[in-house]
Design an enzyme around this catalytic site. Structure first.
Site, PDB file in Angstrom:
ATOM      1  N   ALA A  66      -7.883   8.854   8.420  1.00 50.42           N
ATOM      2  CA  ALA A  66      -6.271   9.450   7.587  1.00 50.42           C
ATOM      3  C   ALA A  66      -5.995   7.730   7.500  1.00 50.42           C
ATOM      4  O   ALA A  66      -6.157   6.881   8.167  1.00 50.42           O
ATOM      5  CB  ALA A  66      -5.689   9.748   8.935  1.00 50.42           C
ATOM      6  N   GLY A 112      -9.897  11.029  10.235  1.00 49.86           N
ATOM      7  CA  GLY A 112      -9.826  12.483   9.473  1.00 49.86           C
ATOM      8  C   GLY A 112     -11.217  12.442   8.474  1.00 49.86           C
ATOM      9  O   GLY A 112     -11.168  13.556   7.710  1.00 49.86           O
ATOM     10  N   GLU A 115     -13.242  14.671  10.704  1.00 46.01           N
ATOM     11  CA  GLU A 115     -12.983  16.292  10.479  1.00 46.01           C
ATOM     12  C   GLU A 115     -13.447  16.854   9.002  1.00 46.01           C
ATOM     13  O   GLU A 115     -12.879  17.791   8.928  1.00 46.01           O
ATOM     14  CB  GLU A 115     -11.586  16.034  10.580  1.00 46.01           C
ATOM     15  N   GLU A 135      -9.466   8.742  17.182  1.00 46.51           N
ATOM     16  CA  GLU A 135      -7.717   8.505  17.594  1.00 46.51           C
ATOM     17  C   GLU A 135      -7.498   8.287  19.060  1.00 46.51           C
ATOM     18  O   GLU A 135      -6.387   7.784  18.829  1.00 46.51           O
ATOM     19  CB  GLU A 135      -7.143   9.422  17.216  1.00 46.51           C
TER      20      GLU A 135
HETATM   21  N1  COA Z   1      -6.288   3.875   7.347  1.00 46.44           N
HETATM   22  C1  COA Z   1      -5.930   2.737   6.794  1.00 46.44           C
HETATM   23  N2  COA Z   1      -6.415   1.591   6.120  1.00 46.44           N
HETATM   24  C2  COA Z   1      -7.750   1.103   6.354  1.00 46.44           C
HETATM   25  C3  COA Z   1      -8.376   2.482   7.170  1.00 46.44           C
HETATM   26  C4  COA Z   1      -7.347   3.228   7.977  1.00 46.44           C
HETATM   27  N3  COA Z   1      -8.299   4.521   9.075  1.00 46.44           N
HETATM   28  N4  COA Z   1      -9.869   1.967   7.237  1.00 46.44           N
HETATM   29  C5  COA Z   1     -10.031   0.728   6.962  1.00 46.44           C
HETATM   30  N5  COA Z   1      -8.574   0.644   6.934  1.00 46.44           N
HETATM   31  C6  COA Z   1      -8.386  -0.029   5.452  1.00 46.44           C
HETATM   32  C7  COA Z   1      -8.195  -2.026   6.418  1.00 46.44           C
HETATM   33  O1  COA Z   1      -7.228  -1.641   7.224  1.00 46.44           O
HETATM   34  C8  COA Z   1      -8.691  -2.890   5.633  1.00 46.44           C
HETATM   35  O2  COA Z   1      -6.948  -3.227   4.028  1.00 46.44           O
HETATM   36  P1  COA Z   1      -7.281  -4.633   3.968  1.00 46.44           P
HETATM   37  O3  COA Z   1      -8.619  -4.907   3.612  1.00 46.44           O
HETATM   38  O4  COA Z   1      -5.711  -4.180   3.049  1.00 46.44           O
HETATM   39  O5  COA Z   1      -7.066  -5.567   5.479  1.00 46.44           O
HETATM   40  C9  COA Z   1      -9.723  -2.085   4.771  1.00 46.44           C
HETATM   41  O6  COA Z   1      -9.513  -0.875   4.820  1.00 46.44           O
HETATM   42  C10 COA Z   1     -11.464  -2.541   4.724  1.00 46.44           C
HETATM   43  O7  COA Z   1     -11.208  -2.069   6.631  1.00 46.44           O
HETATM   44  P2  COA Z   1     -11.629  -3.285   7.276  1.00 46.44           P
HETATM   45  O8  COA Z   1     -10.899  -3.182   8.938  1.00 46.44           O
HETATM   46  O9  COA Z   1     -11.004  -4.997   6.915  1.00 46.44           O
HETATM   47  O10 COA Z   1     -13.651  -2.910   7.377  1.00 46.44           O
HETATM   48  P3  COA Z   1     -14.483  -3.394   8.883  1.00 46.44           P
HETATM   49  O11 COA Z   1     -15.682  -3.439   8.042  1.00 46.44           O
HETATM   50  O12 COA Z   1     -13.680  -4.400   9.859  1.00 46.44           O
HETATM   51  O13 COA Z   1     -14.422  -2.392  10.001  1.00 46.44           O
HETATM   52  C11 COA Z   1     -13.535   0.039  10.524  1.00 46.44           C
HETATM   53  C12 COA Z   1     -14.529  -0.951   9.084  1.00 46.44           C
HETATM   54  C13 COA Z   1     -14.576   1.330  10.117  1.00 46.44           C
HETATM   55  C14 COA Z   1     -14.765  -0.185  12.090  1.00 46.44           C
HETATM   56  C15 COA Z   1     -12.304  -0.148  10.935  1.00 46.44           C
HETATM   57  O14 COA Z   1     -11.682  -0.315   8.764  1.00 46.44           O
HETATM   58  C16 COA Z   1     -11.327   0.953  11.088  1.00 46.44           C
HETATM   59  O15 COA Z   1     -11.640   1.149  12.621  1.00 46.44           O
HETATM   60  N6  COA Z   1     -11.204   1.822  10.777  1.00 46.44           N
HETATM   61  C17 COA Z   1      -9.870   2.163  11.378  1.00 46.44           C
HETATM   62  C18 COA Z   1     -10.866   3.517  11.591  1.00 46.44           C
HETATM   63  C19 COA Z   1     -10.073   4.734  12.766  1.00 46.44           C
HETATM   64  O16 COA Z   1      -9.434   4.392  13.243  1.00 46.44           O
HETATM   65  N7  COA Z   1      -9.230   6.138  12.102  1.00 46.44           N
HETATM   66  C20 COA Z   1      -8.818   7.117  12.807  1.00 46.44           C
HETATM   67  C21 COA Z   1      -7.749   6.813  11.955  1.00 46.44           C
HETATM   68  S1  COA Z   1      -6.842   8.055  12.649  1.00 46.44           S
END
Ligand code: COA
Length: 260
Positions: A66, A112, A115, A135
């Site tokens: 999400a 999400g 999910e 989460e």
């Molecule tokens: N919500 C909002 N933005 C998100 C996102 C999320 N769940 N997951 C990734 N993004 C965004 C990042 O903020 C980033 O945006 P920016 O370039 O404007 O800063 C972009 O997507 C790329 O992500 P980034 O984190 O730079 O990529 P990465 O390869 O370093 O890491 C992940 C990849 C998937 C490990 C990491 O993005 C992550 O941990 N995301 C969140 C996962 C999460 O906790 N999901 C559950 C949400 S309830």
């Protein structure tokens, strides 16, 4: 109908829905959830469409969760509403759809995203896929059915560990857990999904819709679990851990929870 965050392509009786926010790793914001609902509803009402494939845009992610930036400052009431509305219009909606829905997981399926894949009728993944429900690292719990569907699919103990550790599993582990049906290369992912969808299309749509309903009925005794999840998810929004967890993510630093 035209959409901002999803793409829909139809080929014969198969429709492919692509979540198209690659710069945000296809994170589900309010608009995407609404558009997915509208687009999938439209396809379900199209008698020419007999199978739906859902995938993510780009080579990195199916859906990375999400959209954290949208809910980081939500209150308890707003958190509860977020989970309830999302479950109703997208996750339960897909699970209970009469048209078969296949998740083509082409990379990260987190929060999400996993999910959403779990709400689909079954999952096929590319070999780079990584799946998890992270989460609790943000001070919240899965709110789109994750605490219910993950144990249904992989068993209670494995689900407890995956959720508590906020860890990620590989495509191979997911297959050995029964979370996904097939693993293939990224290139072959959509062709394989189409091949299976094509096979489904050769069978009776009416019988398939009854089969979906009957299979789902076997899991409906968990219905109170979903209500509990909505309440608990909402409650997380009133905690300092949630503020710290989401703020840390948006500030690109590791969260510091009391005692951690
Ligand atoms: N919500 C909002 N933005 C998100 C996102 C999320 N769940 N997951 C990734 N993004 C965004 C990042 O903020 C980033 O945006 P920016 O370039 O404007 O800063 C972009 O997507 C790329 O992500 P980034 O984190 O730079 O990529 P990465 O390869 O370093 O890491 C992940 C990849 C998937 C490990 C990491 O993005 C992550 O941990 N995301 C969140 C996962 C999460 O906790 N999901 C559950 C949400 S309830």
């Amino acid at each position: 109908m035209s959409y901002n965050t999803i793409l829909i392509a139809k080929k014969a009786a198969i429709a492919t829905v692509t979540i198209n926010r690659p710069n945000k790793l296809n994170a589900l914001n309010k608009e995407t959830i609404k558009e997915l609902h509208d687009g999938i509803k439209d396809l379900a009402e199209d008698s020419g469409i007999k199978a739906i494939i859902i995938t993510g845009s780009g080579e990195k992610a199916f859906v990375a969760g999400a959209d954290i930036s949208e809910f980081a400052d939500f209150s308890v009431k707003e958190g509860k509403k977020l989970a309830a509305k999302g479950q109703e219009i997208l996750f339960d909606f897909i699970e209970n759809l009469s048209t078969p829905v296949i998740a083509a997981v082409n990379g990260f399926a987190l929060g999400g995203g996993l999910e959403l894949a779990m709400a689909c009728h079954f999952r096929i993944v590319s070999d780079n896929a990584k799946m998890g429900l992270p989460e609790v690292s943000l001070g919240v719990i899965p709110g789109y059915g994750g605490t219910q569907r993950l144990p249904q699919l992989i068993g209670k103990g494995r689900a407890m560990e995956l959720i508590m550790t906020a860890g990620m599993i590989s495509a191979e582990e997911a297959k050995s857990y029964g979370l996904v049906n097939h693993i293939t290369t990224q290139e072959e992912l959509l062709p394989l999904c189409n091949k299976i969808a094509y096979k489904i299309c050769g069978n009776s749509s009416v019988a398939i819709s009854y089969a979906i309903k009957s299979i789902n009925a076997g899991f409906k005794n968990t219905v109170n679990g979903y209500e509990q999840e909505i309440k608990a998810f909402g409650a997380c929004f009133g905690t300092d851990d949630f503020t710290e967890g989401t703020t840390a993510f948006l500030e690109k630093r590791k969260a510091e929870f009391p005692g951690s």
